[in-house]
Design an enzyme around this catalytic site. Sequence first.
Site, PDB file in Angstrom:
ATOM      1  N   TYR A  52     -11.529  -4.884  10.968  1.00  9.01           N
ATOM      2  CA  TYR A  52     -10.816  -4.558  12.203  1.00  9.01           C
ATOM      3  C   TYR A  52     -10.709  -5.777  13.112  1.00  9.01           C
ATOM      4  CZ  TYR A  52     -10.700   0.470  11.369  1.00  9.01           C
ATOM      5  OH  TYR A  52     -10.429   1.708  10.853  1.00  9.01           O
ATOM      6  N   THR A  70      -3.914   5.038  -1.514  1.00  8.20           N
ATOM      7  CA  THR A  70      -4.906   5.500  -0.550  1.00  8.20           C
ATOM      8  C   THR A  70      -5.460   6.879  -0.898  1.00  8.20           C
ATOM      9  OG1 THR A  70      -3.331   6.631   0.894  1.00  8.20           O
ATOM     10  CG2 THR A  70      -3.632   4.269   1.247  1.00  8.20           C
ATOM     11  N   GLU A 121       0.831  -1.196   0.000  1.00  5.89           N
ATOM     12  CA  GLU A 121       0.000   0.000   0.000  1.00  5.89           C
ATOM     13  C   GLU A 121       0.869   1.250   0.000  1.00  5.89           C
ATOM     14  OE1 GLU A 121      -3.735   0.098   2.150  1.00  5.89           O
ATOM     15  OE2 GLU A 121      -2.985   1.848   3.246  1.00  5.89           O
ATOM     16  N   HIS A 123      -8.006   3.068  -3.972  1.00  9.41           N
ATOM     17  CA  HIS A 123      -8.884   3.331  -2.833  1.00  9.41           C
ATOM     18  C   HIS A 123      -9.991   4.286  -3.257  1.00  9.41           C
ATOM     19  CE1 HIS A 123      -6.426   1.979   0.861  1.00  9.41           C
ATOM     20  NE2 HIS A 123      -5.972   1.358  -0.209  1.00  9.41           N
TER      21      HIS A 123
END
Length: 302
Positions: free
Chosen positions: A150, A50, A19, A79
């Site tokens: 998460y 991102t 990333e 993204h």
Amino acid sequence: MGEHGQAARKPDGLSVSFEFFPPKTDAMESTLWESISRLEPLRPDFVSVTYGAGGSTRDRTHRTVHRIVEETSIPPAAHLTCVNASKAEVDGVIRDYWKSGVRHIVALRGDPPDAIGGSYVPPAGGYANAAELARGISDIGDFEISVGCYPETHPESPNAGFDIDLLKAKIDAGATRAITQFFFDADVYFRFRDRARAAGITIPIVPGIMLQPNFKGLKRIAGLCGASLPKWLHEAYEGLDEDAGTRQLVTAHVAAKLCGKLRNGGVDGFHFYTLNRAELALSTCQLLGVKAGDRELQAVAS
């Protein structure tokens, strides 16, 4: 993934992705492209780019993704967030990506710049959350759709079960891969994976591995996203505030050790948060046995 994605896998099935964030200055752009060129020989499954908070880097993200398509052999994952944009505007971006050859989008809710410490407010006339966004992407094109998850409960979630329900909603809307927020305890990932599988979630859950050698910066990021930093990690960086070289070594060792534990638990893919620097990603991959020469030879044999 296609032929490139197949070539990216070593015989033992290990895959990696990286990333990046879009550059803000000419100097940062030079650093980014040097990093991409150094990591390209590892033949990652994809690289993602991102957005900043509130979509603040939207245009730079688009330019970076388009340049990856035009100048590299790496499949890009762009993204896309819901914030500060109408559905029509977001749909226009999705269609533009499709026309540009992008076939993979990372669909995220996103946070507006003033959301820190407050609650998220969906944009008027826009997509309300990542599940809605994933559905919108699916309706426009046959994209591969990655979403976030998460392992440690999202700061806005009332409990861990709520996070699992959100992930299931994203999958129902078209998500094909989940990439985790970073963590430093392998058992945190395994417990989350077990809960997800028990809930009927079967898509890949790819661990997100943070490569941040600035421990002060890491503590700030962890505080914002609810990631825990074990006591042993604090101790590993203790006394190294003025020793950047040793912090780099510690960071690569910590990341490789975490990946090794995850591999022993059946994980076969990793997504590295590179902070646009190649050194730590290269070091960690080397320790995992992911080497440019191996992958180039395999690609030739494929």
